[in-house]
Design a protein around this motif. Structure first.
Motif, mmCIF file in Angstrom:
data_model
loop_
_atom_site.group_PDB
_atom_site.id
_atom_site.type_symbol
_atom_site.label_atom_id
_atom_site.label_comp_id
_atom_site.label_asym_id
_atom_site.label_seq_id
_atom_site.Cartn_x
_atom_site.Cartn_y
_atom_site.Cartn_z
ATOM 1 N N GLU A 124 -30.106 -68.646 -21.288
ATOM 2 C CA GLU A 124 -31.412 -68.221 -20.791
ATOM 3 C C GLU A 124 -31.514 -66.701 -20.863
ATOM 4 O O GLU A 124 -30.631 -65.998 -20.370
ATOM 5 C CB GLU A 124 -31.587 -68.659 -19.335
ATOM 6 N N PRO A 125 -32.570 -66.182 -21.471
ATOM 7 C CA PRO A 125 -32.748 -64.730 -21.450
ATOM 8 C C PRO A 125 -33.124 -64.289 -20.033
ATOM 9 O O PRO A 125 -33.655 -65.071 -19.250
ATOM 10 C CB PRO A 125 -33.900 -64.508 -22.426
ATOM 11 N N ALA A 126 -32.822 -63.049 -19.735
ATOM 12 C CA ALA A 126 -33.213 -62.516 -18.428
ATOM 13 C C ALA A 126 -34.728 -62.550 -18.319
ATOM 14 O O ALA A 126 -35.428 -62.285 -19.297
ATOM 15 C CB ALA A 126 -32.703 -61.089 -18.281
ATOM 16 N N PRO A 127 -35.252 -62.889 -17.152
ATOM 17 C CA PRO A 127 -36.704 -62.914 -17.022
ATOM 18 C C PRO A 127 -37.287 -61.518 -17.207
ATOM 19 O O PRO A 127 -36.697 -60.533 -16.778
ATOM 20 C CB PRO A 127 -36.946 -63.413 -15.596
ATOM 21 N N ARG A 128 -38.430 -61.447 -17.864
ATOM 22 C CA ARG A 128 -39.114 -60.169 -18.066
ATOM 23 C C ARG A 128 -39.929 -59.879 -16.814
ATOM 24 O O ARG A 128 -40.661 -60.727 -16.325
ATOM 25 C CB ARG A 128 -40.042 -60.237 -19.270
ATOM 26 N N ARG A 129 -39.779 -58.684 -16.292
ATOM 27 C CA ARG A 129 -40.481 -58.335 -15.056
ATOM 28 C C ARG A 129 -41.882 -57.828 -15.361
ATOM 29 O O ARG A 129 -42.085 -56.959 -16.200
ATOM 30 C CB ARG A 129 -39.722 -57.273 -14.281
ATOM 31 N N VAL A 130 -42.850 -58.384 -14.643
ATOM 32 C CA VAL A 130 -44.247 -57.990 -14.741
ATOM 33 C C VAL A 130 -44.714 -57.655 -13.329
ATOM 34 O O VAL A 130 -44.565 -58.469 -12.427
ATOM 35 C CB VAL A 130 -45.107 -59.139 -15.325
ATOM 36 N N GLY A 188 -55.319 -51.839 -10.309
ATOM 37 C CA GLY A 188 -54.732 -51.030 -11.370
ATOM 38 C C GLY A 188 -54.207 -51.892 -12.490
ATOM 39 O O GLY A 188 -54.633 -53.039 -12.669
ATOM 40 N N PRO A 189 -53.270 -51.347 -13.239
ATOM 41 C CA PRO A 189 -52.763 -52.058 -14.410
ATOM 42 C C PRO A 189 -51.721 -53.115 -14.058
ATOM 43 O O PRO A 189 -51.256 -53.214 -12.929
ATOM 44 C CB PRO A 189 -52.106 -50.933 -15.216
ATOM 45 N N VAL A 190 -51.345 -53.865 -15.055
ATOM 46 C CA VAL A 190 -50.181 -54.744 -14.999
ATOM 47 C C VAL A 190 -49.076 -54.008 -15.739
ATOM 48 O O VAL A 190 -49.264 -53.609 -16.893
ATOM 49 C CB VAL A 190 -50.477 -56.106 -15.663
ATOM 50 N N VAL A 191 -47.963 -53.771 -15.076
ATOM 51 C CA VAL A 191 -46.843 -53.041 -15.676
ATOM 52 C C VAL A 191 -45.822 -54.063 -16.172
ATOM 53 O O VAL A 191 -45.375 -54.924 -15.415
ATOM 54 C CB VAL A 191 -46.207 -52.064 -14.674
ATOM 55 N N VAL A 192 -45.505 -53.974 -17.463
ATOM 56 C CA VAL A 192 -44.617 -54.930 -18.117
ATOM 57 C C VAL A 192 -43.425 -54.188 -18.686
ATOM 58 O O VAL A 192 -43.589 -53.126 -19.305
ATOM 59 C CB VAL A 192 -45.356 -55.669 -19.262
ATOM 60 N N GLU A 193 -42.242 -54.731 -18.484
ATOM 61 C CA GLU A 193 -41.055 -54.151 -19.099
ATOM 62 C C GLU A 193 -41.140 -54.371 -20.602
ATOM 63 O O GLU A 193 -41.397 -55.479 -21.066
ATOM 64 C CB GLU A 193 -39.794 -54.789 -18.540
ATOM 65 N N TRP A 246 -53.797 -50.097 -23.320
ATOM 66 C CA TRP A 246 -52.903 -49.336 -22.435
ATOM 67 C C TRP A 246 -53.711 -48.654 -21.346
ATOM 68 O O TRP A 246 -54.810 -48.151 -21.605
ATOM 69 C CB TRP A 246 -52.105 -48.302 -23.237
ATOM 70 N N CYS A 247 -53.189 -48.622 -20.168
ATOM 71 C CA CYS A 247 -53.822 -47.933 -19.039
ATOM 72 C C CYS A 247 -53.736 -46.427 -19.256
ATOM 73 O O CYS A 247 -52.675 -45.904 -19.574
ATOM 74 C CB CYS A 247 -53.108 -48.332 -17.740
ATOM 75 N N ASP A 248 -54.862 -45.726 -19.101
ATOM 76 C CA ASP A 248 -54.859 -44.259 -19.173
ATOM 77 C C ASP A 248 -55.205 -43.656 -17.815
ATOM 78 O O ASP A 248 -55.606 -42.501 -17.736
ATOM 79 C CB ASP A 248 -55.800 -43.763 -20.266
ATOM 80 N N THR A 249 -55.108 -44.426 -16.771
ATOM 81 C CA THR A 249 -55.384 -44.078 -15.362
ATOM 82 C C THR A 249 -56.874 -43.911 -15.063
ATOM 83 O O THR A 249 -57.224 -43.415 -14.001
ATOM 84 C CB THR A 249 -54.598 -42.832 -14.870
ATOM 85 N N SER A 250 -57.748 -44.307 -15.962
ATOM 86 C CA SER A 250 -59.184 -44.232 -15.683
ATOM 87 C C SER A 250 -59.566 -45.065 -14.464
ATOM 88 O O SER A 250 -60.561 -44.779 -13.801
ATOM 89 C CB SER A 250 -59.988 -44.713 -16.896
ATOM 90 N N HIS A 251 -58.788 -46.068 -14.161
ATOM 91 C CA HIS A 251 -59.095 -46.916 -13.002
ATOM 92 C C HIS A 251 -59.064 -46.110 -11.702
ATOM 93 O O HIS A 251 -59.735 -46.455 -10.750
ATOM 94 C CB HIS A 251 -58.112 -48.096 -12.918
ATOM 95 N N ARG A 252 -58.295 -45.021 -11.673
ATOM 96 C CA ARG A 252 -58.172 -44.233 -10.443
ATOM 97 C C ARG A 252 -59.496 -43.573 -10.067
ATOM 98 O O ARG A 252 -59.864 -43.540 -8.900
ATOM 99 C CB ARG A 252 -57.092 -43.164 -10.608
ATOM 100 N N ALA A 253 -60.215 -43.028 -11.023
ATOM 101 C CA ALA A 253 -61.499 -42.392 -10.735
ATOM 102 C C ALA A 253 -62.485 -43.417 -10.195
ATOM 103 O O ALA A 253 -63.226 -43.147 -9.246
ATOM 104 C CB ALA A 253 -62.056 -41.726 -11.998
ATOM 105 N N HIS A 254 -62.484 -44.592 -10.759
ATOM 106 C CA HIS A 254 -63.371 -45.653 -10.280
ATOM 107 C C HIS A 254 -63.003 -46.028 -8.853
ATOM 108 O O HIS A 254 -63.874 -46.212 -8.004
ATOM 109 C CB HIS A 254 -63.263 -46.880 -11.195
#
Ligand code: FES
Length: 77
Positions: A11-17, A23-28, A61-69
């Motif tokens: 089993e591969p190690a689970p990928r963390r999300v 805000g964004p979804v951060v994926v390894e 890709w998130c460019d942090t525009s969500h922060r202003a909103h």
């Protein structure tokens, strides 16, 4: 050293999300993101932030525009 009698885990190690509130979804990484129009964006970075608000100028890709909103929304309350 692993015991030869024990079955090896294949089993591969689970990928963390990680999901960030408003805000964004951060994926390894590395990752390939397939957009709804079929385009594919690739990143070899250790972790990537994927935009969920659709305001990013560099979508997917998130460019942090969500922060202003988010700031404007909090200012109204
Ligand atoms: S989630 Fe950050 S710009 Fe959309």
């Amino acid at each position: 050293m692993p015991n030869a009698d024990e079955p090896r885990s294949r089993e591969p190690a689970p990928r963390r999300v990680s999901v960030e509130q408003d805000g964004p979804v951060v994926v390894e990484g590395p990752v390939e993101v397939v957009a709804d129009d079929g385009t594919v964006a690739v990143s070899d970075r250790f972790a990537v932030a994927i935009c969920t608000c659709r305001r990013s100028a560099s979508y997917p890709w998130c460019d942090t525009s969500h922060r202003a909103h988010e700031r404007r929304r909090k200012d109204r309350t």
